[in-house]
Design a protein around this motif. Sequence first.
Motif, PDB file in Angstrom:
ATOM      1  N   GLY A  64       0.817  -1.207   0.000  1.00 29.94           N
ATOM      2  CA  GLY A  64       0.000   0.000   0.000  1.00 29.94           C
ATOM      3  C   GLY A  64       0.851   1.258   0.000  1.00 29.94           C
ATOM      4  O   GLY A  64       0.531   2.248  -0.677  1.00 29.94           O
ATOM      5  N   HIS A  99       2.162   1.650  -3.415  1.00 32.56           N
ATOM      6  CA  HIS A  99       1.069   2.130  -4.282  1.00 32.56           C
ATOM      7  C   HIS A  99       0.933   3.648  -4.161  1.00 32.56           C
ATOM      8  O   HIS A  99       0.785   4.360  -5.165  1.00 32.56           O
ATOM      9  CB  HIS A  99      -0.246   1.456  -3.891  1.00 32.56           C
ATOM     10  CG  HIS A  99      -1.459   2.071  -4.525  1.00 32.56           C
ATOM     11  ND1 HIS A  99      -1.776   1.887  -5.855  1.00 32.56           N
ATOM     12  CD2 HIS A  99      -2.428   2.892  -3.995  1.00 32.56           C
ATOM     13  CE1 HIS A  99      -2.891   2.580  -6.132  1.00 32.56           C
ATOM     14  NE2 HIS A  99      -3.295   3.183  -5.023  1.00 32.56           N
ATOM     15  N   ARG A 107       3.758   5.350  -6.027  1.00 31.50           N
ATOM     16  CA  ARG A 107       3.529   5.385  -7.487  1.00 31.50           C
ATOM     17  C   ARG A 107       2.524   6.480  -7.854  1.00 31.50           C
ATOM     18  O   ARG A 107       2.692   7.196  -8.850  1.00 31.50           O
ATOM     19  CB  ARG A 107       3.037   4.014  -7.970  1.00 31.50           C
ATOM     20  CG  ARG A 107       4.128   2.959  -8.072  1.00 31.50           C
ATOM     21  CD  ARG A 107       3.632   1.701  -8.773  1.00 31.50           C
ATOM     22  NE  ARG A 107       2.707   0.950  -7.942  1.00 31.50           N
ATOM     23  CZ  ARG A 107       3.086   0.004  -7.082  1.00 31.50           C
ATOM     24  NH1 ARG A 107       4.365  -0.295  -6.952  1.00 31.50           N
ATOM     25  NH2 ARG A 107       2.201  -0.652  -6.356  1.00 31.50           N
ATOM     26  N   ASP A 127       3.190   1.776 -15.173  1.00 32.15           N
ATOM     27  CA  ASP A 127       2.462   0.506 -15.121  1.00 32.15           C
ATOM     28  C   ASP A 127       3.036  -0.506 -16.101  1.00 32.15           C
ATOM     29  O   ASP A 127       3.138  -1.701 -15.784  1.00 32.15           O
ATOM     30  CB  ASP A 127       0.975   0.732 -15.417  1.00 32.15           C
ATOM     31  CG  ASP A 127       0.226   1.349 -14.245  1.00 32.15           C
ATOM     32  OD1 ASP A 127       0.773   1.312 -13.121  1.00 32.15           O
ATOM     33  OD2 ASP A 127      -0.887   1.853 -14.453  1.00 32.15           O
ATOM     34  N   GLU A 131       7.788  -7.485  -4.734  1.00 30.52           N
ATOM     35  CA  GLU A 131       7.092  -6.232  -4.408  1.00 30.52           C
ATOM     36  C   GLU A 131       8.070  -5.061  -4.399  1.00 30.52           C
ATOM     37  O   GLU A 131       7.780  -3.978  -4.923  1.00 30.52           O
ATOM     38  CB  GLU A 131       6.404  -6.354  -3.050  1.00 30.52           C
ATOM     39  CG  GLU A 131       5.442  -5.237  -2.732  1.00 30.52           C
ATOM     40  CD  GLU A 131       4.234  -5.203  -3.662  1.00 30.52           C
ATOM     41  OE1 GLU A 131       3.963  -4.111  -4.228  1.00 30.52           O
ATOM     42  OE2 GLU A 131       3.571  -6.242  -3.827  1.00 30.52           O
ATOM     43  N   TYR A 148       8.503  -1.921  -7.419  1.00 29.73           N
ATOM     44  CA  TYR A 148       8.426  -0.490  -7.112  1.00 29.73           C
ATOM     45  C   TYR A 148       9.695   0.235  -7.557  1.00 29.73           C
ATOM     46  O   TYR A 148       9.634   1.304  -8.173  1.00 29.73           O
ATOM     47  CB  TYR A 148       8.220  -0.261  -5.617  1.00 29.73           C
ATOM     48  CG  TYR A 148       8.113   1.216  -5.281  1.00 29.73           C
ATOM     49  CD1 TYR A 148       6.925   1.912  -5.501  1.00 29.73           C
ATOM     50  CD2 TYR A 148       9.203   1.925  -4.784  1.00 29.73           C
ATOM     51  CE1 TYR A 148       6.823   3.273  -5.235  1.00 29.73           C
ATOM     52  CE2 TYR A 148       9.106   3.288  -4.509  1.00 29.73           C
ATOM     53  CZ  TYR A 148       7.916   3.948  -4.744  1.00 29.73           C
ATOM     54  OH  TYR A 148       7.827   5.298  -4.489  1.00 29.73           O
TER      55      TYR A 148
END
Length: 262
Positions: free
Chosen positions: A29, A32, A35, A140, A160, A164
């Motif tokens: 999270g 996220h 990003r 993406d 993960e 990133y």
Amino acid sequence: MGAQTRQSLEAVAQHASKAKGHTLAHVAGLFHAGRALAEHPSLLAALADHGHDSTQRATLLDGALGSLDKSARALLDDVVGLAWSEPADLLQGIEEYGIRLSVGLGDTDVLVSHLLELSRTIRAHAELQLALSDKRASADSKRSIVMALGAKSMDKVALEVAAYVAPQPRGRRASDALVDAARLACHQDGRGLAEVSVATELSAAQMKTVQQTVLKRFGTECYLDVVIAPEVIGGARIHVGDVVIDGSVDTQLNAMRLQLAG
């Protein structure tokens, strides 16, 4: 790096060392959110501007990331609440916090080794390096490349982190950004990162000898990233940061040639 950012990165390291109860979903999270902020420079600038008080920054985040998980939002608040010399440095803080928090969610040696293996894969294929550096490509699409590369070979925590770091390397090559991530993971684990170039695989006894050499030289244990380099011939060449310990036969032969030529 500005003084404010340097101090805030130290605070990030302290936050990560004290953090408890976080999960991979919380770190995901946080990434996220990173990003999303990278795609909205004006929001990033507003959050890094400490002319806005905490309430104003919270309102901005609520509007942009209101659906973010409560625990992930708390991690984001840890970073946004610090002072940053430049807006882009806030993204560095998010990246470093996420990487440091990832340590302990699984086997740290696996995390480090998988990041380094992916770095070597990208470095060995120019088209991958170019694709991940293409400013015209979306984050993406780059993330999809990394996910495809690591889907079968990387564990969930390493993937993960890689998904990133590599798509938004912040001015570095993607392969170098992954090495930096591995080095930071080692630092969070209380170790350094040493690249050991050898001609053939090391035995357990040889690994122990190299580890003792590194410990004696630098005063800290290091994760040993063993790289097979036939040109070394024999012995080992050890890189720790900008320092090189070169005990390779190749270097010794070159030194002898120079002495003879002199």
